[in-house]
Design a protein around this motif. Sequence first.
Motif, PDB file in Angstrom:
ATOM      1  N   LYS A 170       0.842  -1.185  -0.172  1.00 17.68           N
ATOM      2  CA  LYS A 170       0.017  -0.059  -0.104  1.00 17.68           C
ATOM      3  C   LYS A 170       0.822   1.372   0.015  1.00 17.68           C
ATOM      4  O   LYS A 170       0.740   2.125  -0.644  1.00 17.68           O
ATOM      5  CB  LYS A 170      -0.893  -0.052   1.361  1.00 17.68           C
ATOM      6  CG  LYS A 170      -2.096   0.810   1.167  1.00 17.68           C
ATOM      7  CD  LYS A 170      -2.112   2.144   2.065  1.00 17.68           C
ATOM      8  CE  LYS A 170      -3.392   2.866   2.197  1.00 17.68           C
ATOM      9  NZ  LYS A 170      -2.984   4.170   2.582  1.00 17.68           N
ATOM     10  N   GLU A 226       1.120   4.225  -2.834  1.00 19.71           N
ATOM     11  CA  GLU A 226       1.489   5.941  -2.821  1.00 19.71           C
ATOM     12  C   GLU A 226       2.664   6.505  -3.310  1.00 19.71           C
ATOM     13  O   GLU A 226       2.416   7.468  -4.063  1.00 19.71           O
ATOM     14  CB  GLU A 226       1.172   6.119  -1.263  1.00 19.71           C
ATOM     15  CG  GLU A 226       0.055   5.679  -0.406  1.00 19.71           C
ATOM     16  CD  GLU A 226      -1.410   5.803  -0.979  1.00 19.71           C
ATOM     17  OE1 GLU A 226      -1.438   6.420  -2.165  1.00 19.71           O
ATOM     18  OE2 GLU A 226      -2.426   5.373  -0.084  1.00 19.71           O
ATOM     19  N   ASP A 229      -8.293   6.667   2.614  1.00 18.80           N
ATOM     20  CA  ASP A 229      -8.313   6.617   1.022  1.00 18.80           C
ATOM     21  C   ASP A 229      -9.930   6.585   0.822  1.00 18.80           C
ATOM     22  O   ASP A 229     -10.172   6.722  -0.541  1.00 18.80           O
ATOM     23  CB  ASP A 229      -7.822   4.996   0.948  1.00 18.80           C
ATOM     24  CG  ASP A 229      -6.171   5.169   1.311  1.00 18.80           C
ATOM     25  OD1 ASP A 229      -5.939   5.041   2.295  1.00 18.80           O
ATOM     26  OD2 ASP A 229      -5.564   5.305   0.244  1.00 18.80           O
ATOM     27  N   GLU A 253      -6.578   2.886  -5.307  1.00 17.13           N
ATOM     28  CA  GLU A 253      -7.151   3.369  -4.185  1.00 17.13           C
ATOM     29  C   GLU A 253      -8.205   2.459  -3.412  1.00 17.13           C
ATOM     30  O   GLU A 253      -8.457   2.295  -2.393  1.00 17.13           O
ATOM     31  CB  GLU A 253      -7.675   4.721  -4.266  1.00 17.13           C
ATOM     32  CG  GLU A 253      -6.813   5.972  -4.473  1.00 17.13           C
ATOM     33  CD  GLU A 253      -5.506   6.080  -3.466  1.00 17.13           C
ATOM     34  OE1 GLU A 253      -5.707   5.582  -2.424  1.00 17.13           O
ATOM     35  OE2 GLU A 253      -4.380   7.082  -3.599  1.00 17.13           O
ATOM     36  N   HIS A 275      -6.645   0.033  -1.379  1.00 18.14           N
ATOM     37  CA  HIS A 275      -6.288   0.985  -0.212  1.00 18.14           C
ATOM     38  C   HIS A 275      -7.789   0.676   0.788  1.00 18.14           C
ATOM     39  O   HIS A 275      -7.328   0.378   2.158  1.00 18.14           O
ATOM     40  CB  HIS A 275      -5.769   2.181  -0.423  1.00 18.14           C
ATOM     41  CG  HIS A 275      -4.493   2.071  -1.150  1.00 18.14           C
ATOM     42  ND1 HIS A 275      -3.953   3.253  -1.534  1.00 18.14           N
ATOM     43  CD2 HIS A 275      -3.715   1.173  -1.545  1.00 18.14           C
ATOM     44  CE1 HIS A 275      -2.924   2.873  -2.240  1.00 18.14           C
ATOM     45  NE2 HIS A 275      -2.887   1.604  -2.457  1.00 18.14           N
TER      46      HIS A 275
END
Length: 323
Positions: A77, A81, A135, A164, A167
């Motif tokens: 994760k 990003e 998120d 996303e 996430h």
Amino acid sequence: MPSPADVHDVPLQETFDATIAAEQRIEPRDWMPDGYRKTLIRQIAQHAHSEIIGMQPEGNWLTRAPSLRRKAILTAKVQDEAGHGMYLYSAAETLGVDREDLTTKLIEGRQKYSSIFNYPTLTYADVGTIGWLVDGAAICNQVPLCRSSFGPYARAMIRVCKEESFHQRQGYELLTTMMRGTDEQRAMVQESVNRWWWPALMMFGPPDDQSPNTAQSMAWGVKRHTNDELRQRFVDMSIPQAQALGVTFPDPDLAWNAERGSYDFGEPDWSEFMAIVKGNGPTNLARIARRRAAHEDGAWVREAATAFAAKQAGQTRSEEVQP
Ligand SMILES: [Fe+2]
Ligand SMILES: [Fe+2]
């Protein structure tokens, strides 16, 4: 009397307006008004900085993940990003700015990132809550940006939103697991949700009547919905998820409004938001100090990459002259 440049700009402005009106994309090679370019640079740079600074609060728990599985998920994760930051810096560069310059502006405090990343992560439940709510709010904000009028930004958002969505689910899954655990774990989840709910609502920005740039950004197709519309959508989406999870939000004013077909909710503490935007949040200084240190520590990598690229370019040239 108009200058030759102004005379020249009239058909260009008309082409630009017609492209926006037809819901087509503006590409980097196209003429665009200065204000449009500046607004996009500010928005995309702020978004890129948020992805990069946003690695810190969760990165804080990487070495303390409770299992190998959780560590692998969180690593993936946080790496995503970083990737989002890279796409977005590249999208900003198509507008004629330099990534090095954007990074300098970030570490000198001349460009902003989302205030949500100025809150500390105090327990492992925060990893779940950030995935679910932070998120989740980012998805509400970003899905409409897949239709942004600026081509490179819109295309970057398509891939970003897919990630996303992973996430958000990993966060919700982590919280679901904790809620099936001990009383202590359930209390930890509720405490975490209590801390993140209001900051998540503030991620949509100030109320519409205090958001002076919204109208122009919407006219340009850079923004598709107002801050308050997106905030409402997020509240309506989150309440059934909280019920399924078995947690509550810390807002006594939350109530279903049958007339509007939406939930009513209380007002976030905008003075807290403004204090954080101005740099006085709990972790503003630490976040920037860490980013600055990472940039300085990485100087040798940039130098080596530049030297390697120059060497490769030299080799390619010498191969070209050989038969
Ligand atoms: Fe992201
Ligand atoms: Fe994310």
